[in-house]
Scaffold this active site. Structure first.
Site, PDB file in Angstrom:
ATOM      1  N   THR A 225      46.897  38.592  33.009  1.00 60.63           N
ATOM      2  CA  THR A 225      46.943  38.591  34.471  1.00 60.63           C
ATOM      3  C   THR A 225      45.675  39.224  35.021  1.00 60.63           C
ATOM      4  OG1 THR A 225      47.850  39.729  36.411  1.00 60.63           O
ATOM      5  CG2 THR A 225      48.481  40.632  34.317  1.00 60.63           C
TER       6      THR A 225
ATOM      7  N   GLY B  23      52.066  36.642  32.077  1.00 60.06           N
ATOM      8  CA  GLY B  23      52.258  37.930  32.739  1.00 60.06           C
ATOM      9  C   GLY B  23      53.722  38.327  32.692  1.00 60.06           C
TER      10      GLY B  23
ATOM     11  N   ASP C 197      45.658  40.649  37.757  1.00 65.29           N
ATOM     12  CA  ASP C 197      46.089  41.832  38.523  1.00 65.29           C
ATOM     13  C   ASP C 197      46.125  43.107  37.678  1.00 65.29           C
ATOM     14  OD1 ASP C 197      46.398  40.085  40.568  1.00 65.29           O
ATOM     15  OD2 ASP C 197      48.540  40.372  40.862  1.00 65.29           O
TER      16      ASP C 197
HETATM   17  O1  F6P Z   1      49.449  37.134  39.594  1.00 68.89           O
HETATM   18  C1  F6P Z   1      48.138  36.952  39.912  1.00 68.89           C
HETATM   19  C2  F6P Z   1      47.949  36.488  41.317  1.00 68.89           C
HETATM   20  O2  F6P Z   1      46.596  36.332  41.352  1.00 68.89           O
HETATM   21  C3  F6P Z   1      48.467  37.395  42.439  1.00 68.89           C
HETATM   22  O3  F6P Z   1      47.615  38.443  42.759  1.00 68.89           O
HETATM   23  C4  F6P Z   1      48.597  36.414  43.565  1.00 68.89           C
HETATM   24  O4  F6P Z   1      49.539  36.855  44.527  1.00 68.89           O
HETATM   25  C5  F6P Z   1      49.090  35.200  42.868  1.00 68.89           C
HETATM   26  O5  F6P Z   1      48.523  35.229  41.580  1.00 68.89           O
HETATM   27  C6  F6P Z   1      48.751  33.902  43.560  1.00 68.89           C
HETATM   28  O6  F6P Z   1      49.186  32.852  42.766  1.00 68.89           O
HETATM   29  P1  F6P Z   1      49.296  31.314  43.177  1.00 68.89           P
HETATM   30  O7  F6P Z   1      48.495  31.101  44.415  1.00 68.89           O
HETATM   31  O8  F6P Z   1      48.757  30.594  41.988  1.00 68.89           O
HETATM   32  O9  F6P Z   1      50.746  31.057  43.375  1.00 68.89           O
END
Ligand code: F6P
Length: 362
Positions: free
Chosen positions: A139, A116, A141
Site C-alpha cells: 500500500t 493491503g 499509504d
Molecule cells: O489505499 C491507497 C489509496 O491510495 C488511498 O489513500 C485512497 O483513498 C485510495 O487508495 C483510492 O483508491 P481508488 O481511487 O483506487 O478507489
C-alpha cells in the site's frame, strides 16, 4: 509432478507490484523448477478460468521498471460478498466456494496474495476454508502493521516531495498559500514525511484533527517573520476538529469504501475566511499510485517475492513477509491486520516535525 503455486494482486495498485511478481516467478521457476499461475484482477480471476494463466520467465522479462501490475487488480473483488445481478437486482453473494474449488482444480499448493489490509483480511478468511496462503504487504499509504514499511510507499513519497518542491517555487513567485492534497485515508504518512522532506510549513494528517484558526495564525506569524508564501500538505483523510472526513462518494453502489477527496478545497475555503493571501489547491491523486517504482521499492518488492516463495517451500502458510530493520522476515497475517499502522500524535516523527517549526494543525 511439478509443484504449482499462484500469485494475485488485490486492492489499489502501487509501484513495485511488478517487482514482486517477477521476484516470485524467478525464484519459483529458476531456483526450484516450479510453475506459477498468475491470477488476473485479484480474487475475481478465480471466478473466470481464462483469467488464470501460467506465467513464466518471458512474461516477467522487462517489467521491473514498470508501474502498475501486469496481473491487473480490483478493489471490489471480495468473494465473500460478491455483486451478482439477479432479476435486475444487485445482490451480494458468497462465492468463496467457487474460488476454493478453482484453486483445487488448478492444483495450486501455495497462493501468494499481494495486498493491503482489505485483501489480506480476505486471504485470512480463505485460509479458514483450507487455502494455503502467504501474504505480501502492499500500500502506498504505509498503514499496515508489522512491517517497517510497505513497498510502493517510497515511490509515492518521492512523487509527493517532488510536487512540494515544484509548488514552493510558484508559491514564492506569487506570494501565495499553496495547499497540496495527498493520499492517506486513515494514516498521514505520505503527508508527514513528504512535508518534512519538502519543507512544508503546515502538515495536516488524519491522526491530528486540525484547528483552522491555529493554522491561519501560523501563516500570519510566518508572514510577520518575512515568509511571504506558505506551503501546506494535507492527507486526504485530514479533517477539522469537531468535523469529519471529506467524502467525494459514499460507500455502496460502485464504491466498496467511501471515496475521499476535497479536503484541500475545504482548507482553502476555511483559510479564505481569515487570510488576505491568494490560495491555490493541487490534488496529487493517483499520480502517487502510478509510475516507475523507486530503487528502494524495486529492491523491497523483489526481496518480498523471493521470501514468499521460501515461506511456501517451508509450508509456513498464514505468514506475511515483512521488513524489520534490514532483514526480510515474516509475521502471522493476523498480527498485521489487527489494526492500522497510524501515526502517533505524541510520537517521535511528529515531535521532530514540530521541532523543525512545522505546524501540525494543533
Ligand atoms: O489505499 C491507497 C489509496 O491510495 C488511498 O489513500 C485512497 O483513498 C485510495 O487508495 C483510492 O483508491 P481508488 O481511487 O483506487 O478507489
Amino acid at each position: 509432478m511439478t509443484k504449482r503455486i499462484a500469485i494475485l494482486t488485490g486492492g489499489g495498485d502501487c509501484p513495485g507490484l511488478n517487482a514482486v511478481i517477477r521476484g516470485v516467478v524467478r525464484s519459483a521457476v529458476m531456483s526450484r523448477g516450479w510453475e506459477v499461475v498468475g491470477i488476473e484482477d485479484g480474487f475475481d480471476g478465480f471466478l473466470h478460468p481464462e483469467k488464470c494463466r501460467l506465467i513464466g520467465l518471458p512474461e516477467v522479462r522487462g517489467i521491473l521498471p514498470r508501474g502498475g501490475t501486469i496481473l491487473g487488480t480490483t478493489n471490489r473483488g471480495n468473494p465473500f460478498s460478491y455483486p451478482i445481478l439477479r432479476q435486475g437486482q444487485l445482490e451480494m453473494v458468497d462465492v468463496s466456494h467457487e474460488v476454493v474449488s478453482r484453486i483445487d482444480l488448478l492444483g495450486i499448493s501455495g497462493l501468494v496474495v499481494v495486498g493491503g489490509d482489505g485483501t489480506l483480511k480476505i486471504a485470512l478468511e480463505l485460509m479458514k476454508r483450507g487455502v494455503p496462503i502467504v501474504g505480501i504487504p502492499k500500500t502506498i499509504d504505509n498503514d499496515l502493521l508489522e512491517t517497517d514499511v510497505t513497498f510502493g510507499y517510497n515511490t509515492a513519497l518521492e512523487t509527493a516531495t517532488d510536487a512540494l518542491d515544484k509548488l514552493h517555487s510558484t508559491a514564492e513567485s506569487h506570494h501565495r498559500v499553496m495547499v497540496l492534497e495527498v493520499m492517506g485515508r486513515y494514516a498521514g504518512w505520505i503527508a508527514l514525511e513528504s512535508g518534512i522532506a519538502g519543507g512544508a510549513d503546515v502538515i495536516l494528517i488524519p491522526e491530528i484533527p486540525y484547528d483552522i484558526e491555529r493554522v491561519c495564525a501560523a501563516i500570519v506569524e510566518r508572514g510577520r517573520r518575512g515568509g511571504r508564501f506558505s506551503v501546506i500538505v494535507a492527507a486526504e483523510g485530514a479533517y477539522p476538529k469537531g468535523g469529519s472526513r471529506v467524502v467525494r462518494e459514499a460507500a455502496g453502489g460502485r464504491s466498496v469504501v467511501e471515496r475521499l477527496g476535497g479536503v484541500g478545497e475545504l482548507i482553502s475555503r476555511e483559510l479564505g475566511g481569515c487570510l488576505e493571501m491568494d490560495i491555490r489547491v493541487t490534488v496529487l491523486g493517483h499520480l502517487q499510485r502510478g509510475g516507475s517504482p523507486s530503487t528502494f521499492d524495486r529492491c523491497l518488492g523483489s526481496r518480498f517475492g523471493v521470501k514468499a516463495v521460501e515461506l511456501i517451500e517451508a509450508d509456513a502458510f498464514g505468514q506475511m513477509v515483512c521488513l524489520k530493520g534490514r532483514s526480510i522476515t515474516s509475521v502471522p497475517i493476523e498480527a498485521a491486520v489487527r489494526c492500522l499502522n497510524l501515526i502517533d500524535p505524541a510520537g517521535e516523527m511528529v515531535r521532530h516535525a514540530e521541532a523543525l517549526g512545522i505546524m501540525l494543525g494543533r
